[in-house]
Design a protein around this motif. Structure first.
Motif, PDB file in Angstrom:
ATOM      1  N   SER A 165     -21.792 -13.951  -4.284  1.00  0.00           N
ATOM      2  CA  SER A 165     -21.508 -13.341  -5.591  1.00  0.00           C
ATOM      3  C   SER A 165     -22.769 -12.689  -6.143  1.00  0.00           C
ATOM      4  N   HIS A 224     -23.243 -10.195  -7.958  1.00  0.00           N
ATOM      5  CA  HIS A 224     -23.172  -9.715  -9.343  1.00  0.00           C
ATOM      6  C   HIS A 224     -23.719 -10.739 -10.319  1.00  0.00           C
ATOM      7  N   ILE A 278     -27.410 -10.096 -10.373  1.00  0.00           N
ATOM      8  CA  ILE A 278     -27.754  -8.710 -10.721  1.00  0.00           C
ATOM      9  C   ILE A 278     -27.568  -8.454 -12.211  1.00  0.00           C
ATOM     10  N   ILE A 279     -26.474  -8.922 -12.799  1.00  0.00           N
ATOM     11  CA  ILE A 279     -26.152  -8.577 -14.180  1.00  0.00           C
ATOM     12  C   ILE A 279     -27.151  -9.155 -15.179  1.00  0.00           C
ATOM     13  N   TRP A 308     -18.073  -8.409  -6.551  1.00  0.00           N
ATOM     14  CA  TRP A 308     -18.309  -7.983  -7.932  1.00  0.00           C
ATOM     15  C   TRP A 308     -17.674  -8.911  -8.943  1.00  0.00           C
ATOM     16  N   LEU A 313     -17.636  -7.543 -16.985  1.00  0.00           N
ATOM     17  CA  LEU A 313     -18.747  -7.803 -16.062  1.00  0.00           C
ATOM     18  C   LEU A 313     -18.401  -8.865 -15.033  1.00  0.00           C
ATOM     19  N   GLY A 314     -17.150  -9.198 -14.912  1.00  0.00           N
ATOM     20  CA  GLY A 314     -16.732 -10.169 -13.919  1.00  0.00           C
ATOM     21  C   GLY A 314     -16.795 -11.591 -14.435  1.00  0.00           C
ATOM     22  N   MET A 325     -14.438  -7.916 -11.625  1.00  0.00           N
ATOM     23  CA  MET A 325     -14.587  -7.027 -12.781  1.00  0.00           C
ATOM     24  C   MET A 325     -13.275  -6.307 -13.056  1.00  0.00           C
TER      25      MET A 325
END
Length: 340
Positions: free
Chosen positions: A305, A307, A310-311, A101, A110-111, A104
């Protein structure tokens, strides 16, 4: 024994109660009726709230980043694993493993971005500025050209309609994505008094807006063909009104609703197109953050990674979905065939 004359629920009282409701409905304007319908559509209302929230976030991006995040291009190598480029679970322990993640925390909502360690929240917020600026600018240009040419073609007909309609067919058959890639690749860093990403934004707005106008142009043309045969236009013409007066005072005000509805459905398409160009590397120049560019950079790190992909993908998904829900709600609210 006879029933009392004031028994509630009689036909006379029902009719008396219905009369104020009918009078109230008759006194309301189309805008008020449409607003009432829109408020009753909870899904569309939610989409509208999300759209407003996204616009506010994009406008206040520098202020949000100042108080919540870090500058979008500030590198942070301390929590990055030098071997894999991923974000460590514990920045002080190189053997702690990779955090899927992206670290985060309250400092990084949001990391972090792999390899460079840039704050993802800041880059997502600033990326919203680019996406909405290009989408709104291209939509305004598209609506302006489509409304002008579509209304002229529908109202005057004849050779004017023939020329404009054939131009629509040519633009619709044009390979827009390939042309955008080619044009964005050959434009130098400075032209038309603009440089850098200012030129890139203007170029994207021009490409998307100028070559997408036939979609709304066809809608405006069809609506104009219908309106010019209506009684109010015939009445204005019989009183000696000029073509200019009829177009600007009689027809165009009635085109506002379909134009508004189609514009809300066109904006998400433009957001996706800008993201696609940035994904392909011909959009906004790095290091300026864009959602499409972030997805392109994340593809080689999606296993370590996730995230990172995804973000920005969720940012595009939520934005496009919100605009589509808003557009559908506006269409249903202004549809006269819908039940009140």
């Amino acid at each position: 024994m006879t029933a009392p004359s004031d028994v509630p629920g009689t036909a006379e009282e029902a009719g008396a109660e219905a009369q104020p409701r009918r009078a109230d409905a008759a006194s309301r304007s189309l805008r008020q009726i449409a607003w009432q319908r829109f408020r009753q559509d909870k899904v569309a209302l939610t989409g509208g709230i999300v759209v407003v929230l996204l616009i506010v976030i994009a406008i206040l991006a520098p202020l949000l980043v100042k108080f919540v995040g870090y500058p979008p291009n500030q590198f942070n190598q301390a929590p990055i694993d030098p071997l894999t480029g991923g974000v460590l679970n514990d920045p002080n322990d190189p053997t702690s493993g990779i955090d899927p993640w992206g670290g985060m925390s309250l400092d990084h909502l949001l990391g972090l971005e792999p390899v460079n360690g840039r704050d993802l929240f800041s880059r997502i917020v600033y990326g919203a500025q680019i996406s909405l600026l290009v989408a709104f600018g291209a939509t305004v240009l598209c609506v302006f050209i489509g409304t002008v040419l579509g209304s002229l073609a529908g109202y005057f007909g004849g050779w004017v309609d023939t020329v404009i309609s054939r131009a629509m067919d040519i633009f619709l058959a044009f390979p827009l994505l390939l042309f955008a890639i080619a044009l964005a690749g050959v434009i130098p860093d400075g032209a038309f008094g603009l440089t850098g990403n200012g030129l890139r934004v203007a170029l994207l707005i021009f490409i998307i807006g100028f070559f997408n106008w036939p979609y709304i142009g066809r809608i405006v043309r069809g609506q104009t063909l219908s309106f010019k045969e209506r009684e109010f236009v015939e009445a204005a013409r019989s009183l000696g009104a000029s073509n200019r007066y009829i177009l600007f005072r009689e027809i165009l005000p009635n085109l506002i609703t379909p134009i508004l509805i189609y514009s809300t459905l066109l904006i998400p398409t433009n957001i996706l197109f800008e993201a696609a160009l940035s994904f392909l590397g011909v959009g906004i120049n790095p290091p300026t953050p864009t959602w499409g560019g972030m997805i392109s950079d994340s593809l080689q790190y999606y296993t370590t990674s996730p995230h990172f992909v995804i973000i920005p993908g969720l940012a595009i998904f939520i934005t496009v979905l919100a605009f589509n829900l808003l557009g559908d709600g506006l269409r249903d609210a202004f549809d006269p065939r819908s039940s009140d």
